[in-house]
Structures are given as C-alpha cells and as structure tokens.
Design an enzyme around this catalytic site. Structure first.
Site, mmCIF file in Angstrom:
data_model
loop_
_atom_site.group_PDB
_atom_site.id
_atom_site.type_symbol
_atom_site.label_atom_id
_atom_site.label_comp_id
_atom_site.label_asym_id
_atom_site.label_seq_id
_atom_site.Cartn_x
_atom_site.Cartn_y
_atom_site.Cartn_z
ATOM 1 N N ARG A 180 -27.839 48.923 -5.062
ATOM 2 C CA ARG A 180 -28.814 47.968 -5.618
ATOM 3 C C ARG A 180 -28.748 46.646 -4.866
ATOM 4 N NH1 ARG A 180 -27.953 47.545 -11.928
ATOM 5 N NH2 ARG A 180 -29.543 45.920 -11.679
ATOM 6 N N CYS A 238 -25.413 39.584 -11.909
ATOM 7 C CA CYS A 238 -25.574 41.044 -11.928
ATOM 8 C C CYS A 238 -27.059 41.330 -12.140
ATOM 9 C CB CYS A 238 -24.695 41.688 -13.003
ATOM 10 S SG CYS A 238 -24.993 41.077 -14.681
#
Length: 274
Positions: A180, A238
């Site tokens: 990611r 995050c």
C-alpha cells in the site's frame, strides 16, 4: 487491592493474576468487522469486560474521515458512562489479537490518563491460556467519575502535518503495508488514491509484532533506531489512525517518550492534498 500499571502492555498471565483488583477495568476495544464479512462474530469475552466502541461512540459521527478523535468533554462523558473512574486501572484487549486496542490506549493518553495497558496477544492469547470467558453482556453498572485532561496535541491534524512535512520536524513513519505504501495495491477505501505523505518512511505495523504480541524491547529499539539515531520525535500515520497507534505503543515499549499520531492519516491526506 488497588493496582497501578507500570508498563504499557501486560500479559494474559498478569491479567489473570490481578483480575480481582478492585480498580481494574477490562475494556474490549475491538473494531466490529465490516458489513458483509461472513466471519463468525465473537460471542464471548474476558469476564466483566466492557465494550469500548471506537466506531460508534468514541469517534466523531458523520465526520468526513473515519475514527476522528472526539473532544475532551465528549470523551469524559462517554467514559463515565462506561463506569470508568479517575483511579481505575484499565487493561484493553482486542479480539483480533493486536489491531485496535492500541488506539484505545492512545486515546486515553490524549486524555491525560496513563494508568492503562494493552493486553499483549489479545483475546486469542487469553483463549490459548484457557483462562475463563463469559458470554458478552452490555455494561449496566454505575457511572464513573473519570475526567479527561486535554492532551489532544498527541493527535496531529492536517495543518500540523503540513508544517511537519515542511519543517522536517519529526520522522514520519507509515504503518501501512509495503504494498500500500508503494502503491502496488490500491487503497481499500473506495475512491481513495494511492500515495504517501512526503518525507515519510514505511514501517508496517506487522514488523513490530510477532504474531499477536509485541517484539521485545531490545528488538523494538533496534527497529526504531534504524530510522532514528538521535531519538527525534516520531509522527505515526497509517490508513485511518488505527494501526499508527500500534507503532506508537511499540515506540513507548522501546522507551521513546516523544511521538504523535496523525489522526486523519492517509485517508485525510490522500483526500485533501493534491
């Protein structure tokens, strides 16, 4: 017997040994599984546990980004309804092992409350030790006298992150997976672009864990020192502010004392910053 927690994590053996402490409160900080998940829902809990609902109670409802931290006044009100007192000793666990419980720990820290620890290994470790469980029951006890103290500076907002990036004020570590972080897989949230915050580096939260438990203090110190030789402050980010708190807890275990969490994380930055 009243207890004062000396560490930010405790083992299942420690919890079982202290389960009858008069000021102990056990919180279940699990984030409910997403709609459509066919996995079996957990029906049992650690005895006398109280559900700390991050999504529907302890976040700003209808906020533009998920898991937005609430005000001191709102947190105080909702914590009191859970029967939490000023002298409580809180242990928070996660049914998934280690995922959202550190977010609860960090939220209490942002309220000036430090007598809280995360159960290392979570509910899976409790079950593996064959310690008692009970059917889940909603909390119906008396109201507590908890009073939050404003330390919300521990959560950074978007303008503060712009300043952090511009001034290189802290080391930014992103807890998302490498795939990611590099954009090799799309973000799980529909419509959210891939990318990274400028100057940030990648430390997937799984790297500070061994299965569902944290690595040793020495191992964590080695991991963090690879990014930070001078103990400069960290800012953790995050996807939506949950797993960043796993890195914050790992940094705490490694004896770092200066760190922050970007509350909006990539969901906010990737949405508003072009």
């Amino acid at each position: 017997m009243h207890i004062q927690l000396k560490n930010s994590i405790v083992s299942v053996d420690w919890l079982q040994e202290h389960v009858h402490a008069t000021n102990l409160i056990v919180l279940n900080g699990t984030i409910p599984k997403v709609v459509g998940d066919t996995a079996q829902q957990e029906t049992q809990q650690i005895p006398n546990a109280r559900f700390f609902d991050i999504k529907k109670v302890f976040s700003v409802l209808n906020a533009p980004f998920p898991n937005t931290m609430i005000s001191v006044e709102a947190f105080t009100e909702k914590a009191q309804k859970l029967g939490i007192n000023q002298d409580s000793a809180i242990v928070v666990y996660d049914e998934l092992g280690m995922y959202a419980a550190p977010r609860v720990w960090y939220m209490f820290k942002s309220m000036g409350f430090d007598n809280i620890a995360v159960l290392d290994g979570g509910f899976p470790a409790w079950r593996a030790a064959k310690y008692p469980v009970e059917a889940k029951i909603p909390f119906e006890g008396k109201r507590g006298d908890f009073q939050g103290k404003d330390q919300l500076y521990l959560f950074k907002n978007y303008p503060e992150m712009l300043q952090t990036v511009a001034n290189d004020a802290t080391i930014i570590l992103d807890a998302r997976s490498e795939a990611r972080f590099t954009g090799n897989v799309p973000e799980p949230r529909a419509g959210l672009r891939s990318g990274t915050i400028p100057t940030s580096k990648n430390l997937p939260y799984t790297e500070v864990l061994h299965k569902n438990s944290f690595k040793s203090k020495e191992e964590l110190q080695t991991i963090f020192s690879a990014f930070n030789t001078k103990k400069t402050p960290f800012t953790f980010t995050c996807g939506s502010g949950i797993t960043a708190c796993i890195l914050a807890l790992a940094a705490d275990i490694a004896d770092y004392t200066s760190y922050y969490v970007y509350d909006g994380s990539w969901t906010e930055w990737g949405s508003v910053h072009r």
